[in-house]
Design an enzyme around this catalytic site. Sequence first.
Site, PDB file in Angstrom:
ATOM      1  N   TYR A 128      -5.863 -10.454  -4.812  1.00 54.71           N
ATOM      2  CA  TYR A 128      -7.089 -10.954  -5.418  1.00 54.71           C
ATOM      3  C   TYR A 128      -6.856 -12.214  -6.245  1.00 54.71           C
ATOM      4  CZ  TYR A 128      -9.296  -6.555  -4.051  1.00 54.71           C
ATOM      5  OH  TYR A 128      -9.793  -5.498  -3.333  1.00 54.71           O
ATOM      6  N   LYS A 175       3.578  -0.232  -0.902  1.00 60.17           N
ATOM      7  CA  LYS A 175       3.890  -0.341   0.526  1.00 60.17           C
ATOM      8  C   LYS A 175       5.155  -1.198   0.646  1.00 60.17           C
ATOM      9  CE  LYS A 175       2.743   0.443   4.847  1.00 60.17           C
ATOM     10  NZ  LYS A 175       2.496   1.753   5.473  1.00 60.17           N
ATOM     11  N   ASP A 208      -0.204   4.923   2.219  1.00 54.82           N
ATOM     12  CA  ASP A 208      -0.856   5.695   3.287  1.00 54.82           C
ATOM     13  C   ASP A 208      -0.658   7.191   3.070  1.00 54.82           C
ATOM     14  OD1 ASP A 208       1.618   4.524   3.674  1.00 54.82           O
ATOM     15  OD2 ASP A 208       1.562   4.614   5.847  1.00 54.82           O
ATOM     16  N   ASP A 232      -8.124  -0.953  -6.116  1.00 52.29           N
ATOM     17  CA  ASP A 232      -9.541  -1.083  -5.798  1.00 52.29           C
ATOM     18  C   ASP A 232      -9.939   0.034  -4.823  1.00 52.29           C
ATOM     19  OD1 ASP A 232     -12.068  -2.056  -5.623  1.00 52.29           O
ATOM     20  OD2 ASP A 232     -11.551  -3.922  -4.599  1.00 52.29           O
ATOM     21  N   ASP A 236     -11.846   4.104  -5.671  1.00 52.74           N
ATOM     22  CA  ASP A 236     -13.116   4.522  -5.066  1.00 52.74           C
ATOM     23  C   ASP A 236     -12.939   5.817  -4.277  1.00 52.74           C
ATOM     24  OD1 ASP A 236     -14.422   2.273  -6.072  1.00 52.74           O
ATOM     25  OD2 ASP A 236     -15.617   2.040  -4.255  1.00 52.74           O
TER      26      ASP A 236
END
Length: 337
Positions: A128, A175, A208, A232, A236
């Site tokens: 971002y 990751k 994952d 982010d 959620d």
Amino acid sequence: LCSMSPIQATMFPGDGIGPEIAESVKKVLNTAQVPIQWEEHFVGDKVDPRTQSFLTWESLESVRTNRVGLKGPMATPIGKGHRSLNLTLRKELGLYANVRPCYSLSGFKTRYDDVNLVTIRENTEGEYSGLEHQVVRGVVESLKIITRTASLRVAEYAFHYARTEGREKVSAIHKANIMRKTDGLFLTCCREVAEKYPDIKYEEVIIDNCCMMLVKNPALFDVLVMPNLYGDIISDLCAGLVGGLGLTPSCNIGEGGIALAEAVHGSAPDIAGKNLANPTALLLSAVMMLRHLKLHDKAEQIHNAITKTIAEGKYRTADLGGTSTTTDFTKAICDNL
Ligand code: NAD
């Protein structure tokens, strides 16, 4: 009324449903006799050259002075020549960590009964960073920035949070098996900080696998810390575990101990101005703000009144399957205080 002199706090009612749910917060805190005096600031209708956005310089100064505030959702106006409102706040106030507690509300049945975790999202860099460009036609490039400074800062905050909130474990989500350099550096920083907190368990979980574990058994997690994009998405996902956007609060932590609490959801233009919004997320954000101010009794009292109202089931907004208006639901909370 309380004999303490009131604490000044900044309030951004925001856009869409923002003013309606901000009104609800003011009413509930007033009924609970919380010693807070709000300094209200609305998003301006023209660009302020000092902030290059529709946020006024005065409103940012208000947060800088008060060091604490509550923010409703903001819809960034479309057009050129200005910065996004949320980005301006993040940059100007150095809001480097976004803290989202996510717990099952007793009395509101979802698939899980025992969710009690906190995601801590790095808020300033990663994917971002806004560094995207076209290399040649048909090929674009986006830069993911990870710095030692920002990674150590958010890791330090996560462990500090775990210790002060009596939590047992911090999981770094990454990751690094693929993003060796960037997520690798993030992990190195988390490990460094973990060594200073031997009383807190530390683990590393690949993103994952983390998603799968969260959906299968969210009770496996306690505090999760992660780079911006993962935060982010995961936060959620976590909101979905406990009943959705109408319920989930957050708090942004900034440089020098600034705390700006806000609901996770947006301005909900589809239901704005109709007295239908669920104010719970913003109310619980206000509760986070009160805890930050060490007004623990008031925070508990309000928290309990909210959960009791939802558990009773008589007054619930439409997103929770009820038919109450924002004002009726708010009144029910006040009656339960
Ligand atoms: P949204 O969160 O506003 O709405 C998504 C859905 O959830 C809608 O159906 C809405 O009615 C519902 N919803 C959200 N909050 C609710 C509440 N408190 N009670 C009941 N229902 C609720 O997301 P969106 O539609 O993608 O975004 C709308 C605007 O908000 C956009 O301009 C976006 O940029 C902005 N936004 C701002 C923030 C922020 O200020 N932090 C965050 C997200 C989106």
